[in-house]
Motif scaffolding. Structure first.
Motif, PDB file in Angstrom:
ATOM      1  N   SER A 218      41.114  -5.772  68.167  1.00 26.97           N
ATOM      2  CA  SER A 218      41.760  -7.037  67.793  1.00 26.97           C
ATOM      3  C   SER A 218      43.260  -6.829  67.638  1.00 26.97           C
ATOM      4  O   SER A 218      43.730  -5.704  67.421  1.00 26.97           O
ATOM      5  CB  SER A 218      41.175  -7.583  66.485  1.00 26.97           C
ATOM      6  N   ASP A 221      44.163 -10.321  64.252  1.00 25.26           N
ATOM      7  CA  ASP A 221      42.900 -11.066  64.099  1.00 25.26           C
ATOM      8  C   ASP A 221      42.506 -11.865  65.338  1.00 25.26           C
ATOM      9  O   ASP A 221      41.615 -12.723  65.270  1.00 25.26           O
ATOM     10  CB  ASP A 221      42.951 -12.002  62.888  1.00 25.26           C
ATOM     11  N   ASN A 222      43.151 -11.613  66.459  1.00 28.94           N
ATOM     12  CA  ASN A 222      42.749 -12.228  67.725  1.00 28.94           C
ATOM     13  C   ASN A 222      41.886 -11.214  68.478  1.00 28.94           C
ATOM     14  O   ASN A 222      42.341 -10.121  68.829  1.00 28.94           O
ATOM     15  CB  ASN A 222      43.996 -12.584  68.543  1.00 28.94           C
ATOM     16  N   TYR A 223      40.621 -11.591  68.712  1.00 32.26           N
ATOM     17  CA  TYR A 223      39.663 -10.649  69.307  1.00 32.26           C
ATOM     18  C   TYR A 223      39.448 -10.889  70.810  1.00 32.26           C
ATOM     19  O   TYR A 223      38.579 -10.263  71.411  1.00 32.26           O
ATOM     20  CB  TYR A 223      38.311 -10.756  68.591  1.00 32.26           C
ATOM     21  N   THR A 224      40.236 -11.734  71.426  1.00 35.93           N
ATOM     22  CA  THR A 224      40.048 -12.017  72.844  1.00 35.93           C
ATOM     23  C   THR A 224      40.574 -10.864  73.690  1.00 35.93           C
ATOM     24  O   THR A 224      41.575 -10.220  73.345  1.00 35.93           O
ATOM     25  CB  THR A 224      40.761 -13.309  73.265  1.00 35.93           C
ATOM     26  N   ALA A 227      44.234 -11.282  74.817  1.00 34.40           N
ATOM     27  CA  ALA A 227      45.274 -10.883  73.860  1.00 34.40           C
ATOM     28  C   ALA A 227      45.423  -9.365  73.822  1.00 34.40           C
ATOM     29  O   ALA A 227      46.540  -8.834  73.791  1.00 34.40           O
ATOM     30  CB  ALA A 227      44.937 -11.420  72.469  1.00 34.40           C
TER      31      ALA A 227
END
Length: 284
Positions: A218, A221-224, A227
């Motif tokens: 991550s 806090d962006n788990y894509t 990203a």
């Protein structure tokens, strides 16, 4: 009249009763390979709650037999890169445990334990002295290898590193991004190898970014994956080096950095034990 009686000049000496054939066969088929319990460097942490090794500190394996030697000598399995995977499948007692889901440090612990049970603690292999460049056979004592457990890691975490929901969080020194790092398992290792093969076919040199894209789980806090890939491609080199440094410190594993003394120049050094073909086929 029996030969015993003729020879001894006395009454016939009764022979010891023979074991029934059926009993002898039963004894043969009742033999099973011994088993042992291997300590897991992860101590069962970092597995999902539905995984068989969740919070388990050991795993039961059977000791190596000729069956496992067949696996390790199969050219087809070796060529396809699955020999060690088949070995793990064969020696792990609980068949609900899939080897590809094991953390890399736990896999290493099982492989080393299987090797020791089959061939003993000494591992003789070809070594090139880093000082005089002399090639020589050298014996490493595998009993000297130390286990870095999760408990040890948690007691030695660097400042600014924390564990949140099985994810190590760290703030990068240059970009100030907060990244989450996950521990790799066999599936990840296989995926990295596949991706590196594709990159090689396309003449792309992307070793560092490929590894980082699997280590990072991550970013802020962006788990894509989008990203993660963007950050991997754009973070400063100092941040990349910092991630690799931290990652090395948080992996529960077997430390195979052992002492070496050159037979030609007497140079002494700590060297990482090479896990090549000699590891399972030592000189005997």
């Amino acid at each position: 009249m029996s030969r015993n009686r003729d020879r001894l000049g006395g009454e016939e000496t009764p022979s010891a009763p023979s074991a029934p054939v059926e009993a002898m066969n039963t004894n043969v088929f009742s033999f099973v390979a011994p088993t042992e319990f291997v300590e897991l460097p992860s101590e069962g942490k970092f597995y999902a709650s539905d995984h068989p090794l969740y919070n388990q500190k050991t795993i039961e394996i059977k000791q190596m037999t000729a069956k496992e030697e067949d696996i390790l000598s199969s050219m087809t399995l070796i060529k396809n890169g699955v020999a060690l995977e088949r070995l793990l499948e064969s020696v792990i007692i609980d068949k609900n445990i899939k080897p590809e889901t094991l953390l890399l440090g736990d896999r290493n612990a099982i492989i080393i334990a299987a090797r020791v049970s089959g061939y003993g603690m000494e591992y003789r292999t070809e070594i090139r002295c880093p000082k005089c460049q002399a090639d020589q056979k050298f014996g490493f004592n595998l009993s000297s290898a130390k286990t870095k457990t999760t408990s040890t890691i948690m007691n030695q975490l660097e400042d600014g590193v924390s564990l949140v929901n099985n994810e190590f969080r760290v703030t990068l020194p240059k970009s100030k991004l907060q990244v989450g790092l996950k521990l790799l398992n066999g599936i990840d290792e296989s995926s990295i190898a596949d991706k590196m093969e594709i990159n090689e076919q396309q003449n792309l040199d992307k070793l560092v970014t490929t590894q980082l894209s699997f280590m990072i789980s991550s970013v802020n806090d962006n788990y894509t994956q989008e990203a993660i890939e963007h950050v991997v491609e754009n973070i400063p080199s100092a941040d990349s080096a910092y991630i690799r440094k931290i990652y090395k410190s948080i992996i529960p594993n077997i430390d195979l950095t052992l002492g070496f003394t050159c037979s030609s120049c007497s140079h002494k050094a700590d060297m990482e034990v090479p896990l090549n073909v000699d590891f399972f086929w030592p000189d005997q």
